[in-house]
Scaffold this active site. Structure first.
Site, PDB file in Angstrom:
ATOM      1  N   HIS A 171       0.785  -1.178   0.033  1.00  0.00           N
ATOM      2  CA  HIS A 171      -0.053   0.039   0.007  1.00  0.00           C
ATOM      3  C   HIS A 171       1.006   1.229   0.072  1.00  0.00           C
ATOM      4  O   HIS A 171       0.325   2.458   0.555  1.00  0.00           O
ATOM      5  CB  HIS A 171      -1.052   0.064   1.194  1.00  0.00           C
ATOM      6  CG  HIS A 171      -1.850  -1.470   1.252  1.00  0.00           C
ATOM      7  ND1 HIS A 171      -2.887  -1.349   0.767  1.00  0.00           N
ATOM      8  CD2 HIS A 171      -1.608  -2.387   2.081  1.00  0.00           C
ATOM      9  CE1 HIS A 171      -3.302  -2.598   0.911  1.00  0.00           C
ATOM     10  NE2 HIS A 171      -2.670  -3.301   1.892  1.00  0.00           N
ATOM     11  N   SER A 292      16.046  20.237 -16.567  1.00  0.00           N
ATOM     12  CA  SER A 292      14.813  21.222 -16.508  1.00  0.00           C
ATOM     13  C   SER A 292      15.306  22.486 -17.539  1.00  0.00           C
ATOM     14  O   SER A 292      16.427  22.928 -17.587  1.00  0.00           O
ATOM     15  CB  SER A 292      14.330  21.829 -15.249  1.00  0.00           C
ATOM     16  OG  SER A 292      13.468  22.830 -15.410  1.00  0.00           O
ATOM     17  N   LYS A 298      17.494  20.636 -11.378  1.00  0.00           N
ATOM     18  CA  LYS A 298      16.767  19.397 -11.507  1.00  0.00           C
ATOM     19  C   LYS A 298      17.635  18.402 -12.414  1.00  0.00           C
ATOM     20  O   LYS A 298      18.386  18.677 -13.220  1.00  0.00           O
ATOM     21  CB  LYS A 298      15.369  19.847 -12.427  1.00  0.00           C
ATOM     22  CG  LYS A 298      14.510  20.614 -11.936  1.00  0.00           C
ATOM     23  CD  LYS A 298      13.851  20.079 -10.735  1.00  0.00           C
ATOM     24  CE  LYS A 298      13.081  18.865 -11.096  1.00  0.00           C
ATOM     25  NZ  LYS A 298      11.994  18.952 -11.799  1.00  0.00           N
ATOM     26  N   GLU A 305       9.641   7.707 -16.259  1.00  0.00           N
ATOM     27  CA  GLU A 305       8.329   8.269 -16.380  1.00  0.00           C
ATOM     28  C   GLU A 305       7.663   7.773 -17.716  1.00  0.00           C
ATOM     29  O   GLU A 305       6.755   7.486 -17.787  1.00  0.00           O
ATOM     30  CB  GLU A 305       8.225   9.819 -16.315  1.00  0.00           C
ATOM     31  CG  GLU A 305       8.576  10.196 -14.873  1.00  0.00           C
ATOM     32  CD  GLU A 305       8.834  11.725 -14.858  1.00  0.00           C
ATOM     33  OE1 GLU A 305       8.834  12.287 -13.752  1.00  0.00           O
ATOM     34  OE2 GLU A 305       9.249  12.362 -16.098  1.00  0.00           O
TER      35      GLU A 305
END
Length: 475
Positions: A171, A292, A298, A305
Site C-alpha cells: 500500500h 529542466s 533538476k 516516467e
C-alpha cells in the site's frame, strides 16, 4: 526475356493498374486509395514478403506451374528488389497500395511475363498472413533477448548489492525490510515469465498460411506443406478459412508485450520514487536523466516516467486490436489491415523501453545508507515481535494485538518502541533486541524470503533460470 520482348499484354502490376482492374470499368477514387493504403506502415514487411515470395515461386516450380527458366528469372528479380529495398533505392509508385503490390509490380517490371506469374495460386490474404507470422518469428525473439539483457543487469546489481537492505512496501507504506537483492530479483522473475510467454507465442504462431489462397485453397497442384518447410515453419494450416482470418497470434503477441510494458511501468514507478529527494534510495547517471529548461538544479527520471506513460499506449494497442477482431465473420475482412500498426507500435515501444531501462538500471548508483535508515524504523520489526510471541506459545491473533498496542503507544508519543517493548510484561529485553538496526531483515529465513540465507539460494536459482531462458532464444 525482358518486358519489351513480351508477346503477352503487360500485367496490372507492371502498368500500375489495380490487381482487380478487370472487374471494374473505372479506376479507384483517390479518396479510396488514400484511405485504404497500408504502404506507409506495412513497408517494413518487405524482407518477409521477399522470403515468402521466393518460397512460393519455388513451390510453383515444383508444381510445374512455372518452368525452371521462369523460376530463375523471378527469383533473380526478387533478389534485385530486395537489394533495392535494402539500399533505399526502391522507387515506390503512387498506385502501390501496399508493400506486397509494390514488390510484385517491380518484379514484373524486371522479369516481364515470368514476373506476372508470381501471384499464381496466391492471394494477398494468405500472403499477408504469412508475412506477418514471419515478422513475428523474427521480431518477438529480439524483444525476448532484450528482456534477458535487463534480467542480466538486475542479477548483476543484485549480486553487487551484498547486504544492503531497504523497506519492502505494501500500500506504499513501509512494511518489512528486505535485501535490495531480493527486491531487484522480484522484477527479474516477473520478466522471466514475460520471456516465457513471448517464446510460447512464437511456438504457437509457427504455422504457415501460404497456400490457403483467398479463403478456400486452390484448384492448382500446390503443396502448402512443402512451402511451409521451405520457409522454416514448424507446421501448416489445417483449415484455409481459419488460416487467412486468424489473428490470434497478433492478439497474443500484443498481450505479451502489454504485460512486459506493465512490468516496466512498475519498475519505472519505483525508480521515480527511489530517485526523489524524499526517498533518495538511488541516483541516476547523467547519461540516463534529463534536466529542466528553467530550473538548473533538476535531474529528472524521464526514462522511468515514460516507461509508465508508454504502458498506457501499449495497452491501447492491445485493446484496439481486440475491438477490431471481436465482430468479424469468416474469413478475411479489410478490418484485419488494422492488425499491423498496433503490433508494430507495441514492439517498437517495448523494445525501446527495455533498452533505456537496462541502461538506466545498469548505471544508477544506490544509496544504501538512505535505504537502511528507512528500513530500520523500529515499527518495521512489529511482525518479528509478534512471531517471537508465537514462538513462545501465544496465538498469533493475540500476539498481533499485543504488539499493535505497543506500536500505537509508541506512535502516540509514550516512548521509544524499544523501551516500551523492554518494559512490557509479555515481551521484555530479549524481544526488544529485535528492534535493533538490521535485525529484522536477517530473520527472514523461509525459502524464497527476503533475508540473507534465502536470497543467497535465490541468486543461484535465478542465474540458472536466466541461462535456461537464454538457451531458448533463437540463435
Amino acid at each position: 526475356m525482358t518486358p519489351s520482348e513480351d508477346a503477352e499484354p503487360a500485367s496490372p502490376a507492371a502498368t500500375g493498374a489495380t490487381l482487380w482492374h478487370g472487374r471494374f470499368a473505372a479506376g479507384p477514387a483517390e479518396e479510396l486509395l488514400a484511405y485504404t493504403a497500408s504502404l506507409p506502415f506495412d513497408r517494413r514487411l518487405w524482407p518477409q514478403d521477399i522470403r515468402g515470395s521466393q518460397a512460393h515461386v519455388r513451390g510453383l516450380g515444383r508444381a510445374g506451374l512455372l518452368d525452371q527458366a521462369d523460376v530463375a528469372a523471378v527469383l533473380d528479380a526478387l533478389e534485385q528488389v530486395a537489394a533495392e529495398l535494402s539500399a533505399g533505392t526502391f522507387a515506390f509508385a503512387p498506385t502501390d497500395e501496399d508493400v506486397h503490390t509494390a514488390i510484385e509490380r517491380r518484379v514484373t517490371e524486371i522479369a516481364g511475363r515470368a514476373g506476372a506469374r508470381l501471384h499464381t495460386g496466391r492471394s494477398r490474404n494468405d500472403q499477408v498472413a504469412t508475412d506477418l507470422r514471419l515478422w513475428c518469428k523474427d521480431e518477438l525473439p529480439v524483444v525476448a533477448a532484450r528482456i534477458v539483457a535487463l534480467q542480466q543487469v538486475l542479477l548483476e546489481r543484485a549480486r553487487a548489492a551484498g547486504g544492503a537492505y531497504l523497506p519492502g512496501y505494501t500500500h506504499l507504506q513501509r512494511a518489512q525490510p528486505v535485501l535490495l537483492a531480493h527486491h531487484l530479483l522480484a522484477h527479474g522473475w516477473a520478466l522471466g515469465r514475460d520471456v516465457d510467454r513471448l517464446l510460447a507465442t512464437v511456438t504457437r504462431l509457427d504455422v504457415s498460411p501460404l497456400g490457403a489462397g483467398a479463403l478456400a485453397g486452390s484448384s492448382l497442384p500446390l503443396d502448402p506443406a512443402a512451402t511451409a518447410a521451405d520457409l522454416g515453419f514448424a507446421g501448416v494450416f489445417a483449415n484455409s478459412l481459419d488460416a487467412v482470418s486468424d489473428r490470434d497470434f497478433v492478439a497474443e503477441a500484443l498481450f505479451d508485450l502489454t504485460l512486459v510494458a506493465i512490468h516496466l511501468s512498475r519498475m519505472g514507478e519505483e525508480w521515480v520514487l527511489w530517485t526523489s529527494d524524499e526517498l533518495g534510495f538511488a541516483r541516476l547517471d547523467d547519461g540516463y536523466a534529463t534536466g529542466s529548461s528553467m530550473m538548473p538544479q533538476k535531474k529528472n527520471p524521464d526514462i522511468a516516467e515514460l516507461a509508465r506513460g508508454k504502458a498506457g499506449r501499449v495497452i491501447g494497442d492491445l485493446t484496439g486490436l481486440l475491438v477490431v477482431l471481436k465482430g468479424l465473420p469468416l474469413a478475411y475482412n479489410r478490418d484485419l489491415q488494422e492488425d499491423k500498426e498496433p503490433l508494430f507500435d507495441a514492439v517498437d515501444q517495448v523494445r525501446l523501453a527495455l533498452g533505456a531501462l537496462t541502461g538506466m538500471v545498469a548505471t544508477a548508483t544506490f544509496v544504501p545508507d538512505r535505504m537502511q535508515a528507512a528500513a530500520d524504523a523500529p515499527e518495521l520489526a512489529a511482525t518479528d515481535l509478534a512471531e517471537w510471541l508465537v514462538g513462545r506459545g501465544m496465538p498469533f491473533r493475540d500476539a498481533h494485538a499485543v504488539v499493535g498496542t505497543v506500536v500505537r503507544r509508541s506512535l502516540d508519543g509514550e516512548g521509544d518502541l524499544s523501551a516500551l517493548v523492554a518494559a512490557h510484561p509479555e515481551l521484555g529485553p530479549d524481544a526488544a533486541a529485535l528492534v535493533g538496526p538490521g535485525v529484522a531483515v536477517s530473520r527472514r529465513t523461509t525459502p524464497g524470503g527476503g533475508g540473507p540465507g534465502p536470497v543467497a539460494v535465490q541468486l543461484e536459482q535465478f542465474a540458472a533460470a536466466l541461462e535456461e531462458l537464454r538457451a531458448r532464444l533463437p540463435a
